[in-house]
Design an enzyme around this catalytic site. Sequence first.
Site, PDB file in Angstrom:
ATOM      1  N   HIS A 122       0.858  -1.184   0.000  1.00 46.70           N
ATOM      2  CA  HIS A 122       0.000   0.000   0.000  1.00 46.70           C
ATOM      3  C   HIS A 122       0.890   1.228   0.000  1.00 46.70           C
ATOM      4  O   HIS A 122       1.722   1.399   0.896  1.00 46.70           O
ATOM      5  CB  HIS A 122      -0.919   0.013   1.223  1.00 46.70           C
ATOM      6  CG  HIS A 122      -1.922   1.134   1.174  1.00 46.70           C
ATOM      7  ND1 HIS A 122      -3.185   0.989   0.640  1.00 46.70           N
ATOM      8  CD2 HIS A 122      -1.827   2.427   1.576  1.00 46.70           C
ATOM      9  CE1 HIS A 122      -3.834   2.134   0.721  1.00 46.70           C
ATOM     10  NE2 HIS A 122      -3.024   3.026   1.289  1.00 46.70           N
ATOM     11  N   CYS A 123       0.751   2.061  -1.015  1.00 51.11           N
ATOM     12  CA  CYS A 123       1.619   3.228  -1.174  1.00 51.11           C
ATOM     13  C   CYS A 123       0.898   4.496  -0.731  1.00 51.11           C
ATOM     14  O   CYS A 123      -0.108   4.884  -1.354  1.00 51.11           O
ATOM     15  CB  CYS A 123       2.058   3.353  -2.637  1.00 51.11           C
ATOM     16  SG  CYS A 123       3.108   4.799  -2.941  1.00 51.11           S
TER      17      CYS A 123
END
Length: 399
Positions: A122-123
């Site tokens: 998850h960025c």
Amino acid sequence: MFINWSNNSIWRFLHWGPLTAIGIVQSITVMTVYMNGMWWPANTSVLAFINQTVFLALSLSTGFYFIMASLTGPSYLQLKWKPKREEDEQYLQFCHVCDGFKAPRSHHCRKCNRCVIKMDHHCPWINNCVGWANHGYFTAFLTFAVLGCIHATAILSVSLYVGLYRDWYIYYGQYSKVNVKLTIWSLVLCVFNIGLAIGVVITVGALLVYQLRSIFNNRTAIEDWILEKARYRKERNNETFTYPYDLGRWKNMKQVINITCTAAGNGVEWPVVEGCDQYTLTREQLAQKEEKRARTRTYTIHRPATGSWVPLLSQGFKVCLSPPLTDEPRIKLAVGDLVRVTRWRKHWLFGEKIQEAESEANVKRIRGWFPRQCAVEYAEYDDVPTETQLLDNKRKKDI
């Protein structure tokens, strides 16, 4: 193209991650164009025109692929998903949040609250997961960001040098080079943006190298961790584990990198090497989960855990100075709570709180790290107690 405008709108960008990323890109772009306009104006020669055009193309490409990576998203597994054949369900993990099975290479993201197809991570910078559908766009964004910042660093550094030596050029009569005039603000902003650009080259460049390694090996960050544990498990029994998705660098690359950045396949079924099948890795995951359950220990809380990331006042310096290096949550626990612990650090424990209605699907699981000194291992029974026994015993103590 997999953009879902109903779920991915302009609101996705109203988050500190995208706002910071956009701000950095715009700051470097504006300052570079401004300084380049004095140092080597595009209308002075063909090379000057090409220089500015290339930089603007890199900057626009960075912005375009950033937006596409964020809006396209990784693609989520449909809710209540199950394999075509019922007998294959035994090889898959079940997600109680999405009320369905996890397809091969799919993992649940607690921030997106959905099972993500071929989830890598998850960025926060795109405020979305990186996965099957947007891995190509994300890699392109990283590539153009690094190239653009290398170009910007060169332009800004040369412009700054020429501006600082302006008086020297005038003194020796080299008036052709007296074209950059620095003010206090332009000097400060130029130095600041050189620092930003170099920072992007170093940090984003490192992430790009990591992503390219992931693509060429056809392994996500999560699968790297699964493979490491699989090899360790097999080595203990003098066996070897074959990773099923490594088809060779060229074929691996073609699954992600192409002109359109569109993902290959359907995100559920994957080409595998000879000797493996669609469930080779998922069976290994189930085996690892079983081992994890076997080594699980139950702890009882004798000192409140606040759930703070920096519990200095309640836990002291030793705990604060040795946190687990992960973005996993910290959980709040009260005296008497019971926790199933699966991971240990010197000053921290990771576990899941045992809840009375835990078997019900609508109960949110509470998992995360808490200070080790808040808990002691549960040792009331000689044999490992069931959760019902644990909760019944806790009620008796409360009474």
